[in-house]
Write an enzyme that holds these catalytic residues in place. Structure first.
Site, PDB file in Angstrom:
ATOM      1  N   GLY A   1      -0.857   0.400  -0.634  1.00 35.21           N
ATOM      2  CA  GLY A   1      -1.340   1.051  -1.688  1.00 35.21           C
ATOM      3  C   GLY A   1      -2.698   0.260  -2.363  1.00 35.21           C
ATOM      4  N   LYS A   2      -3.090  -0.563  -1.277  1.00 31.99           N
ATOM      5  CA  LYS A   2      -4.318  -1.534  -1.778  1.00 31.99           C
ATOM      6  C   LYS A   2      -5.474  -0.917  -2.221  1.00 31.99           C
ATOM      7  CE  LYS A   2      -4.028  -3.710   2.084  1.00 31.99           C
ATOM      8  NZ  LYS A   2      -2.693  -3.264   2.617  1.00 31.99           N
TER       9      LYS A   2
ATOM     10  N   GLY B   1      -1.688  -7.430   1.749  1.00 36.28           N
ATOM     11  CA  GLY B   1      -0.300  -6.928   1.862  1.00 36.28           C
ATOM     12  C   GLY B   1      -0.180  -5.931   2.930  1.00 36.28           C
ATOM     13  N   PRO B   2       1.121  -5.484   3.506  1.00 31.74           N
ATOM     14  CA  PRO B   2       1.438  -4.509   4.502  1.00 31.74           C
ATOM     15  C   PRO B   2       0.432  -3.460   4.312  1.00 31.74           C
ATOM     16  CG  PRO B   2       3.389  -5.612   3.699  1.00 31.74           C
ATOM     17  CD  PRO B   2       2.276  -5.870   2.669  1.00 31.74           C
TER      18      PRO B   2
ATOM     19  N   GLU C   1      27.529   3.760  20.867  1.00 33.84           N
ATOM     20  CA  GLU C   1      27.064   3.843  19.534  1.00 33.84           C
ATOM     21  C   GLU C   1      28.253   3.826  18.634  1.00 33.84           C
ATOM     22  OE1 GLU C   1      24.217   4.277  18.619  1.00 33.84           O
ATOM     23  OE2 GLU C   1      23.131   4.421  20.465  1.00 33.84           O
TER      24      GLU C   1
END
Length: 650
Positions: A238-239, A233-234, A457
């Site tokens: 939370g790995k 995962g990125p 903007e």
């Protein structure tokens, strides 16, 4: 009495103590070779008188320069002039019969002795000897001592002083595993309660926990232990936290280390550490081995063969493959690994029987972000106006680490303003700080430049407000932040798939800034750099990746394996068509943006003037100017895959 024994420090043998007797030995050798401490220096007249009177027993010539003259013992008793100037102390004795004389030129000195022996019939004899002083010994050995010291220093640094099991800081333990062990003495306190979100990933690893707690439940039916699970995962999702939670839930020894801990400049060290790691894990089974950032050693073999450490890294990987396939199912050792670059891992590492499961840990959605906020606000002192649901909506694309950083940044902002609690506005300021960068209110901008920025903007805001699939605007500012001179925050819709109309609307809204400059000033500037970069990537993806262009057709030139990075997968004719179609898409949306702004020119002017006056405007100001969007109810949820901010380099 027992308490005193417990408090007494236990005697331990230190390896450095071996140097103490060596130093004492060299000092003693130096002192013994310094010469006779009882010897008294004499002049040439004294020496000639000793020769004439035949008082000399023998002469020892050291280093061809110093002569030690020994007086006959019977003469020493008869003549007191050899002892009258001497006093007894710790080092000197007045009864010593040794005198010291500087011979000067050695050849003349020997000739003088020969002539005296013949003339006076002397019975003395002389002999040559070599003597080394302590300083000479030290200086001669100094280069070797320095080389050994430097070698020992680098050996200790490269072996990781203080790390690893069994004293990994020592040079002889350089091949030992550096894994940090969490067992019954140092338990992992992280559990699934500390992991917010990741419901799918937690379900996957729950079975691993259940197996470690109750393996008979599976083995009695003929099932085999899963060898490993790969968390993909990125960054910041939370790995590593999930792996620690598995160890905390299972209550088994947990070996934690990074893939780079195997890498060393010495040949064979990585493979040795892998063997030692699995040996320790088997001894403490059931156990878990967690290898973070496994891509450091798990990169596909046979690629990048020109790199210097490639062979050593491949040897380490080969040993890891052997260990994972070598131990039996009864050993109860499970390997968890984490990476955010699964596409570069070796296929042998990914096959069934090694990493049996690949668990994808994705960026959190709206509900999971709310849960993550609830975890990270527990230690914070919050005011009553904090709205976690709104914060979760305002943070699309944020990972768990980003949300943790956001909560901490909000606390710092509140403390900087001397507040007693963290308010909702502090969280919003933290979002602006993280996404847009720090405000630069002291940056000098001319009135002309400020007007260009305001219309730029306002163009973004106007076009996005009038398009159905464009993300609704939340906030627009012309206050410089980070590298940009203006910014607009949007709330993208949460989508699993994106259709062609949606991508085109987003591209049109992105081109609204440059379109406003062209419409109002009939000139364009370099301020749309980030906008152009964004739309070019989107248009190229439409044509070459997603197959959304009719001219090129339903083909994709994207290779997920990354093997064709140096090969162009299409012909020169196709490349020309791709370039033409990309330009056609971008220019079409640019013209569309100009048309929309031309239709709402009066409202664009009002919005730009309000920006010049207030510098920051919000969604309510746009509702006041344009009215409510007729399709707003379809755009209420954030999209974690999309960006929530347009940056401009004006």
């Amino acid at each position: 009495m027992s308490e005193k024994k417990k408090n007494n420090p236990k005697f331990t043998l230190n390896s450095y103590w071996i140097y103490i007797p060596l130093i004492l030995f060299f000092l003693a050798m130096g002192l013994f070779n310094q010469g006779n401490p009882n010897a008294k220096e004499i002049t040439s007249n004294d020496f000639n008188e000793m020769l004439i009177e035949n008082d000399i027993e023998k002469i020892m010539i050291y280093n061809k320069s110093i002569a030690e003259i020994y007086i006959k013992k019977d003469v020493l008793k008869e003549k007191d002039r050899y002892t009258k100037n001497k006093k007894d102390n710790l080092l000197f004795s007045k009864s010593s019969n040794v005198f010291e004389y500087n011979v000067g030129d050695l050849q003349n000195f020997e000739n003088q002795l020969k002539e005296a022996k013949q003339k006076y019939g002397l019975s003395l004899f002389y002999k040559h000897k070599q003597r080394t002083s302590l300083l000479d010994t030290i200086f001669s050995a100094l280069p070797f001592i320095l080389l050994i010291a430097i070698w020992l220093f680098f050996m200790r640094r490269m072996s990781g002083a203080g790390g690893g099991s069994g004293g990994g800081g020592q040079i002889f333990n350089i091949g030992k595993s550096r894994a940090k062990l969490f067992d019954e003495n140092t338990k992992v306190k992280t559990t699934f309660k500390n992991v917010a979100g990741l419901e799918g990933a937690k379900e996957e690893v729950q079975e691993i926990v259940d197996f470690l707690k109750n393996p008979e439940k599976y083995t009695k039916l003929g099932g085999k232990i899963p060898k490993g699970a790969l968390l993909v995962g990125p960054p910041g999702t939370g790995k590593t936290l999930l792996a620690k939670a598995v160890a905390g839930e299972a209550g088994v020894p947990f070996f934690s280390l990074s893939g780079s801990d195997f890498v060393e400049m010495f040949v064979g060290v990585g493979a040795s550490r892998v063997r030692d790691l699995f040996k320790q894990a088997k001894q403490k089974s059931p156990s878990i081995i967690f290898i973070d950032e496994i891509d450091a050693i798990g990169r596909a073999r046979g690629k990048n063969s020109m790199t210097g450490g490639n062979d050593e890294r491949e040897n380490t990987l080969n040993q890891l493959l052997t260990e994972m396939d070598g131990f039996g199912t009864e050993s109860n050792v499970i390997v968890l690994a984490a990476t955010n670059r699964a596409e570069i891992l070796d296929k042998a590492l990914m096959r069934a029987g090694r990493f049996d499961r690949q668990i994808y840990v994705d960026l959190p959605d709206l509900h999971e972000r709310r849960e993550i906020f609830e975890v990270h606000i527990k230690p914070l002192k919050l005011a009553d106006d904090v709205n976690l649901e709104f914060l979760a909506q305002q943070t699309p694309g944020f990972s768990g680490a980003d949300i943790a950083n956001l909560c901490n940044e909000a606390a710092l902002i509140a403390a900087r303003n001397n507040k007693s609690a963290i308010h909702h506005q502090d969280f919003m300021d933290a979002v602006d700080r993280i996404v847009g960068g720090l405000e630069k209110k002291n940056k000098v901008i001319t009135p002309k430049e400020k007007k260009v920025i305001a219309y730029h903007e306002a163009g973004h805001a106007t076009v996005s407000w009038m398009l159905k699939y464009a993300a609704p605007l939340v906030k627009v500012t012309i206050v410089p932040r980070g590298q940009s001179l203006g910014a607009a925050w949007y709330l993208p819709e949460e989508r699993k798939i994106v259709q062609t109309e949606q991508m085109l609307d987003e591209m049109c809204a992105t081109m609204g800034g440059r379109a406003a400059e062209k419409l109002i000033f009939n000139k364009i500037s370099t301020g749309a750099l980030s906008d152009l970069e964004k739309v070019t990537k989107q248009a190229r993806a439409m044509v070459t990746v997603y197959g959304l262009n009719e001219e090129v057709g339903n083909v994709t030139y994207y290779d997920s394996s990354g093997n064709d990075s140096f090969v162009k997968p299409y012909s020169e004719e196709t490349a020309k068509v791709i370039d033409e179609e990309i330009s056609k898409i971008i220019e079409g949306q640019y013209a569309r943006a100009i048309e929309i702004l031309d239709q709402h020119r009066d409202k664009l002017d009002v919005l730009a003037q309000k920006l010049l006056e207030k510098e920051v405007i919000f969604k309510d100001d746009l509702i006041e100017i344009f009215g409510k969007r007729p399709f707003e109810e379809q755009n209420t949820l954030p999209n974690p895959e999309d960006t929530s901010k347009n940056e401009d380099l004006l």
